[in-house]
Design an enzyme around this catalytic site. Structure first.
Site, PDB file in Angstrom:
ATOM      1  N   CYS A 122      -0.510   2.089  14.562  1.00 40.50           N
ATOM      2  CA  CYS A 122       0.491   2.892  15.275  1.00 40.50           C
ATOM      3  C   CYS A 122       1.925   2.589  14.837  1.00 40.50           C
ATOM      4  CB  CYS A 122       0.389   2.660  16.783  1.00 40.50           C
ATOM      5  SG  CYS A 122      -1.303   2.583  17.397  1.00 40.50           S
ATOM      6  N   CYS A 165       4.337   4.766  12.408  1.00 39.35           N
ATOM      7  CA  CYS A 165       5.017   5.988  12.870  1.00 39.35           C
ATOM      8  C   CYS A 165       5.889   5.741  14.107  1.00 39.35           C
ATOM      9  CB  CYS A 165       3.983   7.074  13.191  1.00 39.35           C
ATOM     10  SG  CYS A 165       3.253   7.758  11.696  1.00 39.35           S
ATOM     11  N   HIS A 166       5.423   4.886  15.039  1.00 45.81           N
ATOM     12  CA  HIS A 166       6.160   4.746  16.310  1.00 45.81           C
ATOM     13  C   HIS A 166       7.148   3.581  16.299  1.00 45.81           C
ATOM     14  CE1 HIS A 166       3.635   7.742  18.336  1.00 45.81           C
ATOM     15  NE2 HIS A 166       2.625   7.219  17.677  1.00 45.81           N
ATOM     16  N   MET A 182       0.670  13.958  16.526  1.00 48.76           N
ATOM     17  CA  MET A 182      -0.109  12.741  16.774  1.00 48.76           C
ATOM     18  C   MET A 182      -1.570  13.019  16.419  1.00 48.76           C
ATOM     19  SD  MET A 182      -0.722   9.764  18.393  1.00 48.76           S
ATOM     20  CE  MET A 182      -2.190   9.028  19.116  1.00 48.76           C
ATOM     21  N   HIS A 242      13.056   8.895   4.785  1.00 46.76           N
ATOM     22  CA  HIS A 242      11.722   8.441   4.366  1.00 46.76           C
ATOM     23  C   HIS A 242      11.651   8.332   2.841  1.00 46.76           C
ATOM     24  CE1 HIS A 242       7.558   7.565   5.371  1.00 46.76           C
ATOM     25  NE2 HIS A 242       7.188   8.357   4.373  1.00 46.76           N
ATOM     26  N   HIS A 270       8.186  16.150   2.913  1.00 47.33           N
ATOM     27  CA  HIS A 270       7.604  14.893   2.393  1.00 47.33           C
ATOM     28  C   HIS A 270       7.489  15.032   0.877  1.00 47.33           C
ATOM     29  CE1 HIS A 270       4.795  11.641   1.563  1.00 47.33           C
ATOM     30  NE2 HIS A 270       5.080  11.141   2.750  1.00 47.33           N
TER      31      HIS A 270
HETATM   32 FE1  DHE Z   1       3.759   6.065   2.003  1.00 46.25          FE
HETATM   33  C1  DHE Z   1       5.945   6.205  -0.660  1.00 46.25           C
HETATM   34  C2  DHE Z   1       6.262   4.892   3.983  1.00 46.25           C
HETATM   35  C3  DHE Z   1       1.709   6.321   4.736  1.00 46.25           C
HETATM   36  C4  DHE Z   1       1.143   6.813  -0.045  1.00 46.25           C
HETATM   37  N1  DHE Z   1       5.741   5.648   1.725  1.00 46.25           N
HETATM   38  C5  DHE Z   1       6.454   5.793   0.543  1.00 46.25           C
HETATM   39  C6  DHE Z   1       7.816   5.414   0.780  1.00 46.25           C
HETATM   40  C7  DHE Z   1       7.902   5.033   2.090  1.00 46.25           C
HETATM   41  C8  DHE Z   1       6.602   5.177   2.682  1.00 46.25           C
HETATM   42  C9  DHE Z   1       9.131   4.521   2.816  1.00 46.25           C
HETATM   43  C10 DHE Z   1       8.939   5.442  -0.250  1.00 46.25           C
HETATM   44  C11 DHE Z   1       8.933   4.197  -1.090  1.00 46.25           C
HETATM   45  C12 DHE Z   1      10.009   4.233  -2.184  1.00 46.25           C
HETATM   46  O1  DHE Z   1      10.137   5.238  -2.876  1.00 46.25           O
HETATM   47  O2  DHE Z   1      10.721   3.231  -2.336  1.00 46.25           O
HETATM   48  N2  DHE Z   1       3.965   5.724   4.033  1.00 46.25           N
HETATM   49  C13 DHE Z   1       5.076   5.251   4.621  1.00 46.25           C
HETATM   50  C14 DHE Z   1       4.878   5.150   6.054  1.00 46.25           C
HETATM   51  O3  DHE Z   1       5.679   4.668   6.883  1.00 46.25           O
HETATM   52  C15 DHE Z   1       3.597   5.812   6.381  1.00 46.25           C
HETATM   53  C16 DHE Z   1       3.900   7.192   6.964  1.00 46.25           C
HETATM   54  C17 DHE Z   1       2.766   5.125   7.441  1.00 46.25           C
HETATM   55  C18 DHE Z   1       2.421   3.689   7.192  1.00 46.25           C
HETATM   56  O4  DHE Z   1       2.025   3.025   8.134  1.00 46.25           O
HETATM   57  O5  DHE Z   1       2.535   3.217   6.070  1.00 46.25           O
HETATM   58  C19 DHE Z   1       3.005   5.948   4.969  1.00 46.25           C
HETATM   59  N3  DHE Z   1       1.770   6.515   2.300  1.00 46.25           N
HETATM   60  C20 DHE Z   1       1.132   6.535   3.477  1.00 46.25           C
HETATM   61  C21 DHE Z   1      -0.281   6.808   3.303  1.00 46.25           C
HETATM   62  O6  DHE Z   1      -1.160   6.826   4.213  1.00 46.25           O
HETATM   63  C22 DHE Z   1      -0.491   7.144   1.867  1.00 46.25           C
HETATM   64  C23 DHE Z   1      -0.759   8.637   1.764  1.00 46.25           C
HETATM   65  C24 DHE Z   1      -1.673   6.424   1.221  1.00 46.25           C
HETATM   66  C25 DHE Z   1      -1.473   4.954   0.989  1.00 46.25           C
HETATM   67  O7  DHE Z   1      -1.682   4.510  -0.133  1.00 46.25           O
HETATM   68  O8  DHE Z   1      -1.121   4.253   1.928  1.00 46.25           O
HETATM   69  C26 DHE Z   1       0.877   6.789   1.299  1.00 46.25           C
HETATM   70  N4  DHE Z   1       3.582   6.451   0.021  1.00 46.25           N
HETATM   71  C27 DHE Z   1       2.407   6.690  -0.627  1.00 46.25           C
HETATM   72  C28 DHE Z   1       2.666   6.817  -2.051  1.00 46.25           C
HETATM   73  C29 DHE Z   1       4.043   6.663  -2.226  1.00 46.25           C
HETATM   74  C30 DHE Z   1       4.597   6.431  -0.912  1.00 46.25           C
HETATM   75  C31 DHE Z   1       1.611   7.110  -3.107  1.00 46.25           C
HETATM   76  C32 DHE Z   1       4.827   6.714  -3.536  1.00 46.25           C
HETATM   77  C33 DHE Z   1       5.055   8.131  -3.964  1.00 46.25           C
HETATM   78  C34 DHE Z   1       5.711   8.227  -5.321  1.00 46.25           C
HETATM   79  O9  DHE Z   1       5.237   9.041  -6.126  1.00 46.25           O
HETATM   80  O10 DHE Z   1       6.667   7.493  -5.567  1.00 46.25           O
END
Ligand code: DHE
Length: 570
Positions: free
Chosen positions: A57, A60-61, A111, A347, A389
């Site tokens: 949780c 997001c929260h 949610m 984000h 996003h």
């Molecule tokens: Fe991410 C990038 C945060 C969930 C895959 N993700 C990012 C970035 C942030 C972030 C702040 C940018 C980083 C940067 O550029 O410096 N992500 C979050 C969350 O807070 C969130 C919503 C929930 C969590 O608890 O983490 C979250 N993210 C996910 C996933 O569930 C994803 C789909 C699968 C996974 O691997 O966890 C996911 N996030 C990604 C990916 C990037 C990313 C693949 C980089 C994208 C790129 O091409 O640079």
């Protein structure tokens, strides 16, 4: 109560998305401050609630439950009124029964439903747990970083030249999310080169300016430095920078190449500066402070970070305050920071084609903020459809509107194209469109996470991993950028993989080009016990080229091509 939102309906998807860590804290007991009791709970139930909250949780929260992408979950409205009613002083109070329904079924607001992830008993525990005062994890100081730092191979004991014959520029650093590992895949032979341990629910990888080192950050705040010059890639240093983190980047400006590494933490809300080649911790800077609305926020988390191309600066995006920091690393003892007001809930984001402007999603504000890294000012705040996003976004020249940067949306079925400035003479005619959403390309549903193109391609790829319909989740959509009036071509990636169908949806996500810009790699992200794969298409013909699958290829998500990541090509 209505059934949950159409965009994030499936808990199996949502849970993946919100799965966060604070693992070490949640498992170690942390600094529990149960505070004014909500409904009665045993000590074991409190511990279970704390662990589930941090794992599923908090992303997001927020740890303190102030809300960001997800709603505020503080007791002032989760806890039932003293007289047991649902209203108190005109404020809606939720209480256990109502919260149980929301957790089980999700909401229209985004949610996700947890009824097929958590047991009934766990849902009941969570409904009671979030009526209690939030538990506050411990702080994490420079000293704590020093204590966690492991320099496994000092710089002078590392190879002086590349000791393998791999074409490093075309290696893909691939997140194996739920195993906390990183696969390095040879993009030429398409063989898995090595799988290395990294942090819990590992998140992103970034490249050193040299292209030799991969930096990976786990949701547990563990940064791993991997040297690709050994015969087999080797972890040469690790460090923890907090208990929850998402971002890293090096110093890339001329004269400072890889001198420093910056890492952004969700908890504690701060960023840390380390030595680029050893990860020796140098400085920690808190991001607690005032939001763009003038309110104090105790938990402003560090979201995306990127290294400027034109100054010795990092662009550091602070989620809850909506402040974008330009951190000047030319003198880290006397750190100068420019604070740029934008919009709340920053984000992810990426560069425009000129690499002068960084465009970042203020996702829950439904805006894109553009920073001019040359003047150090906000260039624009662009209203968009719901929950943009972009990942890093995608740049191309639109036949009618000139240079544009594209972002997908979690909350609306479109890909938005935003006109970006260009100093090229032939683009002068497009100036009037700058910073406007010039077109919204129709997608078959909401739930996009990543879009991607390449300067050598005519195609724009968009995934839909968060869409509830199997036919969307398991496919990818490809637009022809020369004729955007045509609907996108749908490629059924799950079917093309040849893997047996699974009961749970497999998400197709994160299109990534190879170095040459003629192949696109997609993750077919199945459950932890399902067979997953990387599915590769020829970018010109859109024909299947190769499926990489292996029992160790568990939950692949992000893939970072060395060359394209090193030079910010997208
Ligand atoms: Fe991410 C990038 C945060 C969930 C895959 N993700 C990012 C970035 C942030 C972030 C702040 C940018 C980083 C940067 O550029 O410096 N992500 C979050 C969350 O807070 C969130 C919503 C929930 C969590 O608890 O983490 C979250 N993210 C996910 C996933 O569930 C994803 C789909 C699968 C996974 O691997 O966890 C996911 N996030 C990604 C990916 C990037 C990313 C693949 C980089 C994208 C790129 O091409 O640079």
């Amino acid at each position: 109560m209505k059934p949950a939102t159409p965009i994030l309906r499936k808990a199996s998807i949502g849970a993946m998305f919100v799965l966060t860590s604070l693992g070490a804290y949640a498992q170690s007991g942390g600094a529990a401050s149960a505070g004014p009791a909500g409904p009665a709970m045993t000590a074991a139930e409190v511990e279970a609630g704390k662990k589930i909250y941090f794992e599923r949780c908090a992303g997001c929260h927020g740890v303190l439950r102030k809300g960001a992408t997800g709603k505020n979950l503080e007791p002032h409205w989760t806890k039932k009124a003293a007289d047991g009613s649902m209203q108190e002083g005109g404020t809606l109070k939720l209480g256990t029964a109502r919260l149980e329904k929301i957790i089980a079924l999700g909401t229209e607001g985004g949610m996700v439903n947890y009824d097929d992830i958590l047991t009934k008993e766990e849902i009941n525990i969570m409904a009671r747990y979030i009526q209690r005062t939030p538990d506050v994890p411990p702080e994490f100081s420079l000293k704590d970083m020093e204590a966690s730092w492991k320099l496994l191979v000092p710089v002078n004991e590392r190879p002086k030249k590349q000791m393998n014959k791999i074409n490093l520029k075309n290696v893909f650093a691939t997140t194996l999310r739920d195993t906390g590992k990183l696969a390095l895949i040879d993009g030429d032979t398409k063989q898995i080169w090595e799988i290395l341990d990294t942090g819990y629910a590992v998140h992103i990888s970034r490249l050193s300016a040299s292209g030799r080192y991969v930096y990976t950050v786990g949701r547990d705040g563990l940064v791993t430095l991997i040297d690709m010059w050994f015969e087999k890639p080797k972890t040469v240093a690790t460090i923890r920078m907090g208990s929850d983190a998402r971002s890293v980047d090096t110093s890339k400006f001329k004269g400072f190449e890889d001198k420093y590494l910056i890492g952004g933490s969700y908890w504690p809300p701060q960023y840390s500066i380390m030595e680029g080649e050893t990860l020796k911790p140098l400085k920690v800077v808190s991001t607690r402070g005032i939001t763009v609305d003038g309110e104090y926020h105790p938990e402003p988390r560090v979201a995306s970070i990127v290294s400027s191309h034109i100054k010795p600066e990092w662009v550091v995006n602070i989620k809850e305050t909506g402040q974008i920091l330009l951190v000047d690393y030319s003198d880290i003892k006397n750190l100068k920071t420019t604070t740029i007001e934008s919009a709340k809930f920053l984000h992810d984001g990426g560069w425009d084609a000129s690499k002068r402007y960084f465009l970042v999603a203020a996702n829950a504000s439904h805006k894109i903020a553009a920073v001019d890294t040359k003047t150090g000012k906000l260039a624009a705040l662009v209203d968009t459809k719901k929950i943009p996003h972009p990942g890093r976004g995608a740049n191309f020249v639109h036949p009618k509107y000139g240079p544009v940067w594209a972002t997908g949306h979690l909350g609306d079925p479109v890909v938005s194209l935003i006109s970006t400035p260009s100093e090229k003479k032939e683009h002068a005619q497009f100036k009037k469109y700058n910073w406007k959403v010039v077109e919204e390309l129709k997608m078959p549903g909401a739930g996009n996470l990543f879009v991607k193109t390449h300067p050598k391609s005519n195609h724009l790829w968009a995934d839909l991993p968060m869409n509830p319909e199997r036919e969307n989740t398991e496919s990818v959509y490809v637009f022809n950028m020369k004729d955007l009036s045509k609907p996108p071509v749908k490629l059924d990636v799950a079917k093309d993989s040849g893997l047996p169908e699974t009961k749970a949806l497999r998400r197709v996500t994160h299109p990534e080009y190879n170095q040459a810009g003629d192949e696109v790699w997609l993750s077919l992200w199945g459950g932890k016990t399902d067979r997953s794969a990387i599915v590769i298409y020829d970018d010109k013909t859109l024909k299947l080229k190769k499926v990489i699958t292996d029992p160790n290829m568990i939950t692949p998500t992000g893939k970072f091509n060395v060359y394209n990541t090193q030079f910010d090509i997208y």
